[in-house]
Design a protein around this motif. Sequence first.
Motif, PDB file in Angstrom:
ATOM      1  N   VAL A   1       0.805  -1.218   0.000  1.00  0.00           N
ATOM      2  CA  VAL A   1       0.000   0.000   0.000  1.00  0.00           C
ATOM      3  C   VAL A   1       0.848   1.284   0.000  1.00  0.00           C
ATOM      4  O   VAL A   1       0.411   2.332  -0.435  1.00  0.00           O
ATOM      5  CB  VAL A   1      -0.989  -0.077   1.187  1.00  0.00           C
ATOM      6  CG1 VAL A   1      -0.332   0.214   2.507  1.00  0.00           C
ATOM      7  CG2 VAL A   1      -2.194   0.779   0.967  1.00  0.00           C
ATOM      8  N   ARG A   2       2.092   1.189   0.444  1.00  0.00           N
ATOM      9  CA  ARG A   2       2.956   2.383   0.465  1.00  0.00           C
ATOM     10  C   ARG A   2       3.894   2.427  -0.738  1.00  0.00           C
ATOM     11  O   ARG A   2       4.954   3.053  -0.677  1.00  0.00           O
ATOM     12  CB  ARG A   2       3.758   2.422   1.751  1.00  0.00           C
ATOM     13  CG  ARG A   2       2.887   2.696   2.957  1.00  0.00           C
ATOM     14  CD  ARG A   2       3.683   3.038   4.176  1.00  0.00           C
ATOM     15  NE  ARG A   2       2.809   3.381   5.277  1.00  0.00           N
ATOM     16  CZ  ARG A   2       2.289   4.606   5.452  1.00  0.00           C
ATOM     17  NH1 ARG A   2       2.569   5.579   4.628  1.00  0.00           N
ATOM     18  NH2 ARG A   2       1.483   4.840   6.465  1.00  0.00           N
ATOM     19  N   SER A   3       3.516   1.799  -1.804  1.00  0.00           N
ATOM     20  CA  SER A   3       4.362   1.629  -2.979  1.00  0.00           C
ATOM     21  C   SER A   3       5.088   2.885  -3.463  1.00  0.00           C
ATOM     22  O   SER A   3       4.467   3.858  -3.866  1.00  0.00           O
ATOM     23  CB  SER A   3       3.474   1.135  -4.121  1.00  0.00           C
ATOM     24  OG  SER A   3       4.081   1.383  -5.349  1.00  0.00           O
ATOM     25  N   PRO A   4       6.435   2.858  -3.494  1.00  0.00           N
ATOM     26  CA  PRO A   4       7.157   3.959  -4.130  1.00  0.00           C
ATOM     27  C   PRO A   4       7.027   3.914  -5.661  1.00  0.00           C
ATOM     28  O   PRO A   4       7.225   4.929  -6.337  1.00  0.00           O
ATOM     29  CB  PRO A   4       8.614   3.753  -3.690  1.00  0.00           C
ATOM     30  CG  PRO A   4       8.711   2.389  -3.121  1.00  0.00           C
ATOM     31  CD  PRO A   4       7.320   1.883  -2.856  1.00  0.00           C
ATOM     32  N   GLY A   5       6.692   2.755  -6.186  1.00  0.00           N
ATOM     33  CA  GLY A   5       6.544   2.623  -7.641  1.00  0.00           C
ATOM     34  C   GLY A   5       5.396   3.461  -8.190  1.00  0.00           C
ATOM     35  O   GLY A   5       5.355   3.768  -9.390  1.00  0.00           O
ATOM     36  N   ARG A   6       4.472   3.865  -7.337  1.00  0.00           N
ATOM     37  CA  ARG A   6       3.330   4.672  -7.797  1.00  0.00           C
ATOM     38  C   ARG A   6       3.790   5.976  -8.425  1.00  0.00           C
ATOM     39  O   ARG A   6       3.157   6.496  -9.323  1.00  0.00           O
ATOM     40  CB  ARG A   6       2.433   5.032  -6.621  1.00  0.00           C
ATOM     41  CG  ARG A   6       1.605   3.881  -6.173  1.00  0.00           C
ATOM     42  CD  ARG A   6       0.699   4.275  -5.053  1.00  0.00           C
ATOM     43  NE  ARG A   6      -0.367   3.319  -4.989  1.00  0.00           N
ATOM     44  CZ  ARG A   6      -1.669   3.624  -5.020  1.00  0.00           C
ATOM     45  NH1 ARG A   6      -2.060   4.852  -5.075  1.00  0.00           N
ATOM     46  NH2 ARG A   6      -2.579   2.685  -4.982  1.00  0.00           N
ATOM     47  N   LYS A   7       4.916   6.501  -7.928  1.00  0.00           N
ATOM     48  CA  LYS A   7       5.359   7.815  -8.385  1.00  0.00           C
ATOM     49  C   LYS A   7       5.699   7.787  -9.877  1.00  0.00           C
ATOM     50  O   LYS A   7       5.320   8.686 -10.623  1.00  0.00           O
ATOM     51  CB  LYS A   7       6.573   8.248  -7.565  1.00  0.00           C
ATOM     52  CG  LYS A   7       6.795   9.727  -7.619  1.00  0.00           C
ATOM     53  CD  LYS A   7       7.844  10.150  -6.638  1.00  0.00           C
ATOM     54  CE  LYS A   7       8.387  11.494  -7.058  1.00  0.00           C
ATOM     55  NZ  LYS A   7       9.649  11.791  -6.427  1.00  0.00           N
ATOM     56  N   ILE A   8       6.378   6.742 -10.303  1.00  0.00           N
ATOM     57  CA  ILE A   8       6.771   6.702 -11.716  1.00  0.00           C
ATOM     58  C   ILE A   8       5.561   6.463 -12.612  1.00  0.00           C
ATOM     59  O   ILE A   8       5.446   6.984 -13.710  1.00  0.00           O
ATOM     60  CB  ILE A   8       7.890   5.676 -11.993  1.00  0.00           C
ATOM     61  CG1 ILE A   8       8.371   5.839 -13.436  1.00  0.00           C
ATOM     62  CG2 ILE A   8       7.483   4.265 -11.739  1.00  0.00           C
ATOM     63  CD1 ILE A   8       9.747   5.315 -13.694  1.00  0.00           C
ATOM     64  N   VAL A   9       4.610   5.710 -12.109  1.00  0.00           N
ATOM     65  CA  VAL A   9       3.422   5.433 -12.916  1.00  0.00           C
ATOM     66  C   VAL A   9       2.534   6.672 -13.007  1.00  0.00           C
ATOM     67  O   VAL A   9       2.040   7.035 -14.070  1.00  0.00           O
ATOM     68  CB  VAL A   9       2.647   4.235 -12.326  1.00  0.00           C
ATOM     69  CG1 VAL A   9       1.270   4.112 -12.938  1.00  0.00           C
ATOM     70  CG2 VAL A   9       3.433   2.961 -12.532  1.00  0.00           C
ATOM     71  N   LEU A  10       2.376   7.346 -11.866  1.00  0.00           N
ATOM     72  CA  LEU A  10       1.446   8.478 -11.831  1.00  0.00           C
ATOM     73  C   LEU A  10       2.106   9.799 -12.202  1.00  0.00           C
ATOM     74  O   LEU A  10       1.438  10.731 -12.651  1.00  0.00           O
ATOM     75  CB  LEU A  10       0.860   8.621 -10.417  1.00  0.00           C
ATOM     76  CG  LEU A  10      -0.020   7.484  -9.942  1.00  0.00           C
ATOM     77  CD1 LEU A  10      -0.398   7.684  -8.499  1.00  0.00           C
ATOM     78  CD2 LEU A  10      -1.264   7.384 -10.811  1.00  0.00           C
ATOM     79  N   GLY A  11       3.416   9.881 -11.973  1.00  0.00           N
ATOM     80  CA  GLY A  11       4.106  11.143 -12.223  1.00  0.00           C
ATOM     81  C   GLY A  11       3.999  12.103 -11.051  1.00  0.00           C
ATOM     82  O   GLY A  11       4.424  13.250 -11.142  1.00  0.00           O
TER      83      GLY A  11
ATOM     84  N   LEU B   1      -6.661   4.433  -8.765  1.00  0.00           N
ATOM     85  CA  LEU B   1      -5.721   5.144  -9.622  1.00  0.00           C
ATOM     86  C   LEU B   1      -6.263   5.231 -11.040  1.00  0.00           C
ATOM     87  O   LEU B   1      -6.936   4.313 -11.498  1.00  0.00           O
ATOM     88  CB  LEU B   1      -4.396   4.385  -9.670  1.00  0.00           C
ATOM     89  CG  LEU B   1      -3.619   4.287  -8.374  1.00  0.00           C
ATOM     90  CD1 LEU B   1      -2.298   3.568  -8.621  1.00  0.00           C
ATOM     91  CD2 LEU B   1      -3.356   5.671  -7.828  1.00  0.00           C
ATOM     92  N   PRO B   2      -5.918   6.308 -11.755  1.00  0.00           N
ATOM     93  CA  PRO B   2      -6.360   6.389 -13.148  1.00  0.00           C
ATOM     94  C   PRO B   2      -5.703   5.315 -14.009  1.00  0.00           C
ATOM     95  O   PRO B   2      -6.272   4.844 -14.989  1.00  0.00           O
ATOM     96  CB  PRO B   2      -5.906   7.788 -13.587  1.00  0.00           C
ATOM     97  CG  PRO B   2      -4.906   8.242 -12.565  1.00  0.00           C
ATOM     98  CD  PRO B   2      -5.210   7.503 -11.306  1.00  0.00           C
ATOM     99  N   THR B   3      -4.495   4.909 -13.658  1.00  0.00           N
ATOM    100  CA  THR B   3      -3.826   3.832 -14.407  1.00  0.00           C
ATOM    101  C   THR B   3      -2.859   3.091 -13.498  1.00  0.00           C
ATOM    102  O   THR B   3      -2.396   3.639 -12.497  1.00  0.00           O
ATOM    103  CB  THR B   3      -3.060   4.385 -15.631  1.00  0.00           C
ATOM    104  OG1 THR B   3      -2.416   3.286 -16.300  1.00  0.00           O
ATOM    105  CG2 THR B   3      -1.994   5.404 -15.228  1.00  0.00           C
ATOM    106  N   TRP B   4      -2.571   1.848 -13.845  1.00  0.00           N
ATOM    107  CA  TRP B   4      -1.577   1.056 -13.104  1.00  0.00           C
ATOM    108  C   TRP B   4      -0.302   0.893 -13.910  1.00  0.00           C
ATOM    109  O   TRP B   4       0.637   0.234 -13.471  1.00  0.00           O
ATOM    110  CB  TRP B   4      -2.118  -0.360 -12.816  1.00  0.00           C
ATOM    111  CG  TRP B   4      -3.457  -0.420 -12.154  1.00  0.00           C
ATOM    112  CD1 TRP B   4      -4.016   0.508 -11.299  1.00  0.00           C
ATOM    113  CD2 TRP B   4      -4.424  -1.476 -12.263  1.00  0.00           C
ATOM    114  NE1 TRP B   4      -5.245   0.089 -10.889  1.00  0.00           N
ATOM    115  CE2 TRP B   4      -5.522  -1.121 -11.460  1.00  0.00           C
ATOM    116  CE3 TRP B   4      -4.454  -2.695 -12.954  1.00  0.00           C
ATOM    117  CZ2 TRP B   4      -6.654  -1.943 -11.338  1.00  0.00           C
ATOM    118  CZ3 TRP B   4      -5.567  -3.508 -12.837  1.00  0.00           C
ATOM    119  CH2 TRP B   4      -6.661  -3.133 -12.040  1.00  0.00           C
TER     120      TRP B   4
END
Length: 431
Positions: free
Chosen positions: A173-183, A300-303
């Motif tokens: 749930v605390r994924s740092p990978g979200r940043k690259i996907v979401l910007g 999220l709008p996209t994964w």
Amino acid sequence: MVSSARPSGFFRKPSTGIKVVIVGAGFAGLTAAIECDRKGHDVILLEAFPELKILGDIISFGPNSGRIFQKWEGVEEKLDPICHKSDGILFKSYLGEDLITQYWHDEEPYGKKFNGHRGEIHEIVFNHAVERSIDIRLGQRVTDYFETDTEAGVIVNGTDRVVGDVVFAAEGVRSPGRKIVLGYEDKPKSSGYAVYRAWFDSSQLTHPITKHLVQNGDAHVAWIGPDVHFIAASLKNGRDFSWVCTHKDEADIEDSWSTPGQVEEALKVVENWDPVVQEIIRATPPEYLVDWKLVYRDPLPTWISPKGRIALIGDAAHPFLPTSIQGASQSMEDGVNLAVCLELAGKSRVQEALRAHERIRYDRVLQAQRTGVTTRDQWHKADFDNVKKNPEVLKLKREPWLLDFDSEKHAYDVYESTVAEMRKEGQQAHL
Ligand SMILES: Cc1cc2nc3c(=O)[nH]c(=O)nc-3n(C[C@H](O)[C@H](O)[C@H](O)COP(=O)(O)OP(=O)(O)OC[C@H]3O[C@@H](n4cnc5c(N)ncnc54)[C@H](O)[C@@H]3O)c2cc1C
């Protein structure tokens, strides 16, 4: 296609040459690793923990993920002795009045479910991945992600690069990978609720009013009260005991599975409730009580990352409220679906595979997430006069679209039509 077996006797299709880097060895990461291995992809699994620990307490896998475990050689046999067995769940009012039992036999045709200790089930699945000779690297904290048109990778422990054709970010749930996907940085927020959770040896339940919960096999009881619910389950023929109590809480989000809970605080939540509930809490050894603030994130709008080579999966993509009873199952379905999409796309079209994966899964996951809110409100906002007249309203909606579902078959069935649809839309966008 001809299948090949590894020397160890595990099913594996011929190599596809696709290199998959997976970050996080929770149920999402492990399932993706095992399923990719089965489909012939080459997997590197990176996990921050330096060693496996038996963490957590009760977790549920519905028939839609139970069937995934059943495909993995020897896993079902290891799960069976440690998982909960009861015919149904008894709903009671918070004052202790029996309301209705929901029996599970109606959903038996959907398949087998597995409910048990998260750490114990995790250990079995982890060991299965090890036995398959999957390249699992512990003590590897991923600190950054990158992608180009031709590859994707991660930075480990701030220095080392690990590169593949695709990366699955399964870091929870605390994924740092979200940043690259979401910007952008996407912070988790409080759901407005917290859960006291406990798991302990049932020999602690010595009081006569709680004995019936741990004698004569496994029991499963839910007490429903105003904006609070309390669920107790015994396991291993009544030897282990687990309870969860969901209640309003606006406190800061800790989201740690080991934040200690206070017995006195938990008792305040169920003041004036059925004495059985109060006695269960009093009997709980304080060191086994966890206070878990429930994190929520908007869908999220996209994964999928901008260049199509990094996919968020499991809780990193879509955290679930526990009342959905689907968080772990949906995280497993992600891995199954992705492994099939990559197999059908082939190494030269991995971006198409990741985009098709999202399209195949997105609406199903969103609908499954919503069931968590519906069930919570159905219990927490129950009109008790109405409940007494019609206790059916408390029953969990165990719907076939969600539970009677084979994610592997579905992926094979719809992949080509999904890609055709995406291509058509792409062409129309260029007109
Ligand atoms: C310790 C723990 C205990 C849990 N206990 C319960 C429970 O009792 N009941 C329940 O219903 N659910 C529990 N959960 C959550 C449940 O497992 C998930 O909601 C669900 O299974 C989806 O799993 P996931 O793989 O997406 O995420 P998770 O299970 O959260 O797994 C994420 C994994 O990624 C690793 N990770 C995180 N960041 C990095 C990084 N930067 N680099 C490398 N690795 C990283 C984590 O160490 C973890 O192993 C627990 C999760 C954890 C981590």
